[in-house]
Motif scaffolding. Structure first.
Motif, short mmCIF file in Angstrom:
data_model
loop_
_atom_site.label_atom_id
_atom_site.label_comp_id
_atom_site.label_asym_id
_atom_site.label_seq_id
_atom_site.Cartn_x
_atom_site.Cartn_y
_atom_site.Cartn_z
N THR A 103 0.83 -1.21 0.00
CA THR A 103 0.00 0.00 0.00
C THR A 103 0.86 1.27 0.00
O THR A 103 0.40 2.35 -0.35
N VAL A 150 -13.40 8.40 5.07
CA VAL A 150 -14.66 7.71 5.33
C VAL A 150 -14.35 6.26 5.68
O VAL A 150 -13.47 5.64 5.08
N SER A 153 -16.78 1.44 9.46
CA SER A 153 -16.59 0.86 10.79
C SER A 153 -16.24 1.93 11.82
O SER A 153 -15.16 2.53 11.76
N GLY A 178 -19.61 6.16 7.29
CA GLY A 178 -20.66 5.97 6.31
C GLY A 178 -20.23 5.04 5.20
O GLY A 178 -19.15 4.45 5.22
N ASP A 179 -21.11 4.95 4.19
CA ASP A 179 -20.92 4.01 3.09
C ASP A 179 -20.23 4.72 1.91
O ASP A 179 -20.82 5.61 1.28
N LEU A 180 -19.02 4.36 1.65
CA LEU A 180 -18.21 4.90 0.55
C LEU A 180 -18.33 6.40 0.39
O LEU A 180 -17.89 7.15 1.25
N ASN A 195 -7.99 2.06 -0.81
CA ASN A 195 -7.61 0.65 -0.83
C ASN A 195 -8.83 -0.09 -0.30
O ASN A 195 -8.93 -0.40 0.87
N THR A 218 -15.07 -7.25 6.76
CA THR A 218 -15.53 -6.02 6.07
C THR A 218 -14.36 -5.25 5.45
O THR A 218 -14.57 -4.35 4.64
#
Ligand code: SAM
Ligand code: GLN
Length: 294
Positions: A103, A150, A153, A178-180, A195, A218
């Motif tokens: 990474t 973001v 979790s 939140g979600d993406l 990533n 997740t």
């Protein structure tokens, strides 16, 4: 291991190396040294110059406990609570992926490209931040930059926040749960880095026990072909880029061409690049909005 024997640093390292080796631990000597120096609260170099020093009872007990967990294939980083990434110390927990050396290529690629942006427009996003490894490294090495991160979790965000504080970067980073891209609506970025989870569902069971049985699912599961997150990001992220901004994604093995193709399907994307890691694996996909010339 006999409790009443005298265990010196040298002797116990040798013993552990053999024991770990027999249990299939991949780097037995290194792991033994890292765990022992953690118990002793010393740098690894200390071990080499104190081979003859005997361990105290409490140290031996604490070390034995770590050995027991390591042969159950708990990753070393979870046992010691931290992992170095880009030369910086990151706290980790079982809610976060352990930052990987590959990474660092994404961080280096982002740093090189972000340097071309003017100071006040240097806002970037990091989607699926985990420990904060990507965004906090970029912030550390690019003092004029600011970031929005973001993660889905809350436990991971708590770890990333602690890392930001420890590195003195809290003022320059916003953490959103939140979600993406959902929490980012209406905002614009010079770059969007990610990533995301990218392991195809069918490959999850074949991962090493360290990863499969310990790291959060997740953080890993990317859907049937591993590309679910890239599909969503390539569709929606370009609209959040400034003109001449870029997306930079880490990808799994054999995924780069497909991800670059998805990005190119978005009419806002003018050009893509694929970068190889040190092992020669196509590992990072860059996608430019506009012509990418700066
Ligand atoms: N960026 C860190 C790194 O490189 O070490 C962690 C990467 S890990 C592969 C992916 C991260 O994405 C995890 O922290 C996970 O919690 C987060 N994640 C998974 N699904 C998500 C979603 N729908 N929206 C936001 N974050 C998500
Ligand atoms: N590189 C990790 C692994 O091989 C996966 C991380 C990810 O899904 N982004 O286990």
């Amino acid at each position: 291991m006999m409790a009443d024997e005298i265990w010196t640093i040298g002797r116990i390292l040798k013993w552990t190396e053999q024991y770990f080796g027999g249990k299939g631990v991949e780097s037995p000597r290194l792991d033994a040294e890292v765990l022992l120096s953690h118990v002793l609260g010393k740098e690894r170099i200390y071990l080499y110059v104190h081979f003859d020093e005997p361990l105290e009872k409490g140290e031996l007990a604490a070390y034995k406990d770590l050995i027991r967990q390591r042969v159950q294939r708990v990753p070393v980083a979870y046992l010691v609570g931290h992992r170095e990434f880009m030369g910086l110390p990151f706290q980790v927990s079982r809610a976060t992926l352990v930052p990987r050396p590959e990474t660092e290529l994404l961080v280096q690629a982002a740093l090189e490209r972000l340097k071309g942006f003017a100071g006040d427009s240097l806002l970037f996003a990091d989607i699926g931040t985990g420990t904060g490894a990507i965004c906090l490294s970029v912030l550390h090495f690019l003092p004029d930059s600011k970031a929005v991160t973001v993660d889905i979790s809350p436990e991971a965000i708590a770890v990333a926040k602690k890392n930001a504080e420890a590195m003195g970067l809290s003022e320059r980073v916003e953490f959103l749960e939140g979600d993406l891209l959902a929490p980012l609506e209406g905002r614009r970025f010079a770059a969007i880095l990610s990533n995301p989870p990218y392991i195809p569902d069918g490959d999850l069971s074949g991962l090493s026990p360290e990863v499969r049985d310990n790291e959060p699912i997740t953080a890993l599961a990317g859907g049937v072909d591993g590309l679910d997150f890239y599909r969503r990001l390539c569709k929606d992220a370009p609209a959040l880029l400034e003109q001449n901004g870029f997306l930079a994604f880490e990808v799994g093995i054999h995924q780069a061409a497909a991800v670059a193709g998805m990005a190119e399907e978005n009419p806002l994307i003018a050009r893509t690049e694929i970068l190889k890691d040190l092992a020669g694996i196509a590992r990072v996909v860059i996608a430019w909005r506009g012509d990418g010339a700066r």
